[in-house]
Design a protein around this motif. Structure first.
Motif, short mmCIF file in Angstrom:
data_model
loop_
_atom_site.label_atom_id
_atom_site.label_comp_id
_atom_site.label_asym_id
_atom_site.label_seq_id
_atom_site.Cartn_x
_atom_site.Cartn_y
_atom_site.Cartn_z
N LYS A 1 0.96 -1.11 0.10
CA LYS A 1 -0.03 0.08 -0.04
C LYS A 1 0.95 1.23 -0.07
O LYS A 1 1.37 1.58 1.04
CB LYS A 1 -1.02 0.03 1.14
N LYS A 2 1.04 1.81 -1.30
CA LYS A 2 2.24 2.90 -1.25
C LYS A 2 1.59 4.07 -0.50
O LYS A 2 0.43 4.46 -0.40
CB LYS A 2 1.96 3.40 -2.72
N ASN A 3 2.50 4.61 0.21
CA ASN A 3 2.17 5.81 1.20
C ASN A 3 1.14 5.49 2.18
O ASN A 3 0.49 6.51 2.72
CB ASN A 3 1.90 7.01 0.54
N MET A 4 0.89 4.27 2.60
CA MET A 4 -0.19 3.95 3.83
C MET A 4 0.52 3.57 4.87
O MET A 4 1.44 2.94 5.16
CB MET A 4 -1.09 2.89 3.27
N ILE A 5 0.16 4.24 6.15
CA ILE A 5 0.83 3.65 7.44
C ILE A 5 -0.45 3.21 8.25
O ILE A 5 -1.25 3.95 8.41
CB ILE A 5 1.37 5.20 8.04
N SER A 6 -0.21 1.87 8.86
CA SER A 6 -1.18 1.51 9.84
C SER A 6 -1.00 2.18 11.24
O SER A 6 -0.12 2.40 11.86
CB SER A 6 -1.04 0.07 9.84
N VAL A 7 -2.31 2.50 11.70
CA VAL A 7 -2.33 2.99 13.05
C VAL A 7 -3.55 2.35 13.74
O VAL A 7 -4.54 1.75 12.98
CB VAL A 7 -2.62 4.50 13.00
N THR A 8 -3.50 2.31 14.86
CA THR A 8 -4.55 1.43 15.70
C THR A 8 -5.31 2.58 16.30
O THR A 8 -4.84 3.55 17.05
CB THR A 8 -3.73 0.60 16.90
N VAL A 9 -6.74 2.29 16.50
CA VAL A 9 -7.59 3.36 17.09
C VAL A 9 -8.58 2.64 17.78
O VAL A 9 -8.89 1.35 17.67
CB VAL A 9 -8.22 4.21 16.16
N HIS A 10 -8.88 3.16 18.91
CA HIS A 10 -9.99 2.44 19.99
C HIS A 10 -11.25 3.35 19.90
O HIS A 10 -11.24 4.51 19.92
CB HIS A 10 -9.64 2.32 21.41
N LEU A 11 -12.27 2.66 19.32
CA LEU A 11 -13.66 3.48 19.18
C LEU A 11 -14.39 2.74 20.17
O LEU A 11 -14.47 1.54 20.43
CB LEU A 11 -14.00 2.88 17.75
N PRO A 12 -15.81 3.41 20.54
CA PRO A 12 -16.72 2.91 21.29
C PRO A 12 -17.46 1.86 20.50
O PRO A 12 -17.41 1.86 19.11
CB PRO A 12 -17.84 4.26 21.56
N GLU A 13 -17.88 1.24 20.95
CA GLU A 13 -18.74 -0.09 20.39
C GLU A 13 -19.86 0.18 19.48
O GLU A 13 -19.96 -0.19 18.32
CB GLU A 13 -19.28 -0.97 21.58
N TYR B 1 -19.99 3.06 17.87
CA TYR B 1 -19.26 3.50 16.26
C TYR B 1 -19.22 2.26 15.52
O TYR B 1 -19.19 2.60 14.51
CB TYR B 1 -18.01 4.39 16.82
N VAL B 2 -18.50 1.12 16.29
CA VAL B 2 -18.11 0.20 15.39
C VAL B 2 -19.65 -0.53 14.76
O VAL B 2 -19.46 -0.92 13.63
CB VAL B 2 -17.45 -0.75 16.20
N LYS B 3 -20.67 -0.68 15.58
CA LYS B 3 -21.88 -1.08 15.11
C LYS B 3 -22.40 -0.38 13.78
O LYS B 3 -22.80 -1.11 12.89
CB LYS B 3 -22.90 -1.13 16.25
N VAL B 4 -22.16 0.90 13.86
CA VAL B 4 -22.53 1.82 12.79
C VAL B 4 -21.84 1.46 11.67
O VAL B 4 -22.45 1.69 10.61
CB VAL B 4 -22.70 3.28 13.21
N LEU B 5 -20.47 1.47 11.82
CA LEU B 5 -19.46 1.28 10.57
C LEU B 5 -19.96 -0.11 10.22
O LEU B 5 -20.08 -0.09 8.91
CB LEU B 5 -17.96 1.13 11.20
N ASP B 6 -20.20 -1.01 10.93
CA ASP B 6 -20.54 -2.52 10.20
C ASP B 6 -21.78 -2.25 9.54
O ASP B 6 -22.07 -3.01 8.44
CB ASP B 6 -20.61 -3.55 11.32
N ALA B 7 -22.85 -1.53 10.00
CA ALA B 7 -24.08 -1.52 9.16
C ALA B 7 -23.75 -0.65 7.99
O ALA B 7 -24.30 -0.99 6.97
CB ALA B 7 -25.04 -0.54 10.17
N LEU B 8 -22.96 0.61 7.84
CA LEU B 8 -22.75 0.88 6.57
C LEU B 8 -21.80 -0.03 5.52
O LEU B 8 -22.28 -0.01 4.30
CB LEU B 8 -21.58 2.19 6.76
N VAL B 9 -20.95 -0.70 6.20
CA VAL B 9 -20.42 -1.66 5.38
C VAL B 9 -21.45 -2.59 4.87
O VAL B 9 -21.42 -3.14 3.74
CB VAL B 9 -19.22 -2.42 5.99
N LYS B 10 -22.25 -3.13 5.63
CA LYS B 10 -23.27 -4.39 5.18
C LYS B 10 -24.27 -3.71 4.24
O LYS B 10 -24.62 -4.38 3.41
CB LYS B 10 -23.77 -4.61 6.70
N LYS B 11 -24.52 -2.55 4.32
CA LYS B 11 -25.46 -1.89 3.23
C LYS B 11 -24.59 -1.40 2.00
O LYS B 11 -25.14 -0.78 1.28
CB LYS B 11 -26.09 -0.70 3.85
N LYS B 12 -23.40 -1.75 1.89
CA LYS B 12 -22.40 -1.33 0.80
C LYS B 12 -22.23 0.15 0.55
O LYS B 12 -21.87 0.64 -0.47
CB LYS B 12 -22.95 -2.09 -0.39
#
Length: 64
Positions: free
Chosen positions: A12-24, A26-37
């Motif tokens: 991945k050119k110019n990509m740096i991996s970082v770790t973030v901690h998110l409230p549960e 937020y992750v549920k909403v992210l997953d719903a957005l991914v599930k709905k494409k």
């Protein structure tokens, strides 16, 4: 590169991996957005959110 800066992502050119901690909820909403494409995966949704945040707040950095 220090650990604080993250680590480069192989293939991945110019990509740096970082770790973030998110409230549960937020992750549920992210997953719903991914599930709905709205996004192909969590990482892309987060990348786009960070990009939009930086674009809207970059004036704070440029004026100092």
């Amino acid at each position: 590169m220090s650990k604080r800066e993250g680590r480069k992502v192989p293939g991945k050119k110019n990509m740096i991996s970082v770790t973030v901690h998110l409230p549960e909820e937020y992750v549920k909403v992210l997953d719903a957005l991914v599930k709905k494409k709205f996004y192909p995966n969590r990482a892309e949704a987060i990348r786009m959110a960070v990009r939009d945040f930086i674009q809207s707040e970059s004036y704070l950095v440029s004026r100092s």
